[in-house]
Scaffold this motif. Structure first.
Motif, PDB file in Angstrom:
ATOM      1  N   LEU A  35      41.894 101.828  -3.558  1.00 25.91           N
ATOM      2  CA  LEU A  35      41.727 103.271  -3.697  1.00 25.91           C
ATOM      3  C   LEU A  35      42.154 103.983  -2.419  1.00 25.91           C
ATOM      4  CD1 LEU A  35      38.203 103.290  -5.402  1.00 25.91           C
ATOM      5  CD2 LEU A  35      40.447 103.345  -6.515  1.00 25.91           C
ATOM      6  N   PHE A  36      42.512 105.268  -2.535  1.00 25.06           N
ATOM      7  CA  PHE A  36      42.950 106.040  -1.374  1.00 25.06           C
ATOM      8  C   PHE A  36      42.730 107.521  -1.644  1.00 25.06           C
ATOM      9  CE2 PHE A  36      46.469 105.269  -4.230  1.00 25.06           C
ATOM     10  CZ  PHE A  36      47.042 106.520  -4.389  1.00 25.06           C
ATOM     11  N   VAL A  66      49.443 108.259 -10.728  1.00 21.32           N
ATOM     12  CA  VAL A  66      48.156 107.915 -10.113  1.00 21.32           C
ATOM     13  C   VAL A  66      47.054 108.488 -11.011  1.00 21.32           C
ATOM     14  CG1 VAL A  66      49.114 107.969  -7.770  1.00 21.32           C
ATOM     15  CG2 VAL A  66      48.016 110.017  -8.691  1.00 21.32           C
ATOM     16  N   VAL A  67      45.864 107.958 -10.864  1.00 24.57           N
ATOM     17  CA  VAL A  67      44.713 108.439 -11.625  1.00 24.57           C
ATOM     18  C   VAL A  67      43.572 108.699 -10.669  1.00 24.57           C
ATOM     19  CG1 VAL A  67      43.814 106.115 -12.065  1.00 24.57           C
ATOM     20  CG2 VAL A  67      43.241 107.991 -13.625  1.00 24.57           C
ATOM     21  N   ARG A  68      42.766 109.708 -10.963  1.00 25.89           N
ATOM     22  CA  ARG A  68      41.601 110.005 -10.130  1.00 25.89           C
ATOM     23  C   ARG A  68      40.453 109.085 -10.495  1.00 25.89           C
ATOM     24  NH1 ARG A  68      42.270 116.591 -10.549  1.00 25.89           N
ATOM     25  NH2 ARG A  68      43.878 116.764  -8.926  1.00 25.89           N
ATOM     26  N   ASP A  69      39.747 108.638  -9.460  1.00 31.75           N
ATOM     27  CA  ASP A  69      38.673 107.660  -9.658  1.00 31.75           C
ATOM     28  C   ASP A  69      37.457 108.082  -8.845  1.00 31.75           C
ATOM     29  OD1 ASP A  69      37.173 105.460 -10.238  1.00 31.75           O
ATOM     30  OD2 ASP A  69      38.680 103.979  -9.668  1.00 31.75           O
ATOM     31  N   GLY A  70      36.952 109.280  -9.120  1.00 36.27           N
ATOM     32  CA  GLY A  70      35.772 109.777  -8.434  1.00 36.27           C
ATOM     33  C   GLY A  70      36.103 110.625  -7.217  1.00 36.27           C
ATOM     34  N   LYS A  71      35.072 110.912  -6.430  1.00 38.29           N
ATOM     35  CA  LYS A  71      35.239 111.701  -5.215  1.00 38.29           C
ATOM     36  C   LYS A  71      34.418 111.087  -4.087  1.00 38.29           C
ATOM     37  CE  LYS A  71      36.035 116.264  -7.315  1.00 38.29           C
ATOM     38  NZ  LYS A  71      35.572 117.677  -7.348  1.00 38.29           N
ATOM     39  N   ILE A  83      39.423 110.694  -5.081  1.00 41.29           N
ATOM     40  CA  ILE A  83      39.846 109.329  -4.801  1.00 41.29           C
ATOM     41  C   ILE A  83      40.892 108.960  -5.858  1.00 41.29           C
ATOM     42  CG2 ILE A  83      39.141 106.914  -4.620  1.00 41.29           C
ATOM     43  CD1 ILE A  83      36.301 107.937  -4.041  1.00 41.29           C
ATOM     44  N   TYR A  84      41.957 108.325  -5.417  1.00 43.43           N
ATOM     45  CA  TYR A  84      43.059 108.009  -6.334  1.00 43.43           C
ATOM     46  C   TYR A  84      43.272 106.509  -6.442  1.00 43.43           C
ATOM     47  CZ  TYR A  84      44.375 112.949  -6.200  1.00 43.43           C
ATOM     48  OH  TYR A  84      44.387 114.319  -6.315  1.00 43.43           O
TER      49      TYR A  84
END
Length: 213
Positions: A35-36, A66-71, A83-84
């Motif tokens: 993640l980044f 890319v997909v978002r995976d929370g914050k 978070i991507y």
């Protein structure tokens, strides 16, 4: 008239900004499903505006790259940021518009460079050839741009004179074999620097950006 400086450039270092750089960082950070965030990319970039990185990630997200995976909260300021996760990692930087649609990565300089390196250019070319054979319906080459690109490449040692031309007859050039370095065109850069007029020296780093004009 403003001050005019002639600079001799020795060893140079790449400028760590722009979509090509951001994409190289994204591919590295996102390898192995890691993640980044924008902050992670900014930490290894020279981009002064994090919003530029965020904008590129938003477009990649809309394109499904890319997909978002929370914050999570940034180390500085404590603001939340997305978070991507990287889903698709082509070698070349994706070129997408604000809606996430793919757009052609073509420029006038690329089209002129293609002519110079192609069969027409190998037998010699003038600015008229760059205009005629480099133009497309959606991206025409203007004579001013063609003359300017030839002049800048000539000063940089890329071109050999074939015919000097004359009144009403354009000069003809050929690309030096040693300067036919690959499919990507030489970029025309605009430099930003600080010059101390009292000491007559440059201070700090010289930052060069692409001059798209």
């Amino acid at each position: 008239m403003g001050i005019v400086l002639k600079l001799t450039v020795g060893r140079t270092e790449p400028v760590l900004r722009g979509e090509d750089h951001f994409w190289r960082v994204i591919r590295t950070l996102g390898a192995n499903n890691n993640l980044f965030t924008v902050s992670d990319i900014a930490a290894v970039s020279q981009e002064p505006h994090s919003g530029t990185i965020a904008s590129y990630l938003r477009r990649l997200h809309l394109a499904g790259i890319v997909v978002r995976d929370g914050k999570r909260r940034r180390a500085e300021g404590g603001k939340l940021e997305h978070i991507y996760r990287l889903l698709n990692a082509p070698t070349d930087a994706p070129c997408v518009d604000k809606a996430g649609n793919a757009r052609p990565r073509r420029t006038a300089q690329q089209q002129m460079w293609n002519v110079m390196r192609g069969p027409i250019g190998r037998s010699g070319f003038s600015y008229c050839d760059l205009v005629s054979f480099g133009s497309t319906d959606d991206l025409p080459i203007h004579s001013v741009a063609a003359k300017s690109y030839i002049a800048r490449l000539k000063r940089a040692g890329y071109l050999l004179p074939v015919d000097p031309g004359g009144p009403g007859v354009p000069a003809v050039w050929r690309l030096k074999p040693s300067r036919n370095t690959g499919p990507k065109p030489p970029m025309i850069l605009r430099a930003k620097m600080v010059f101390d007029q009292n000491r007559h020296v440059l201070m700090g780093d010289l930052i060069a950006e692409e001059d798209a004009s």
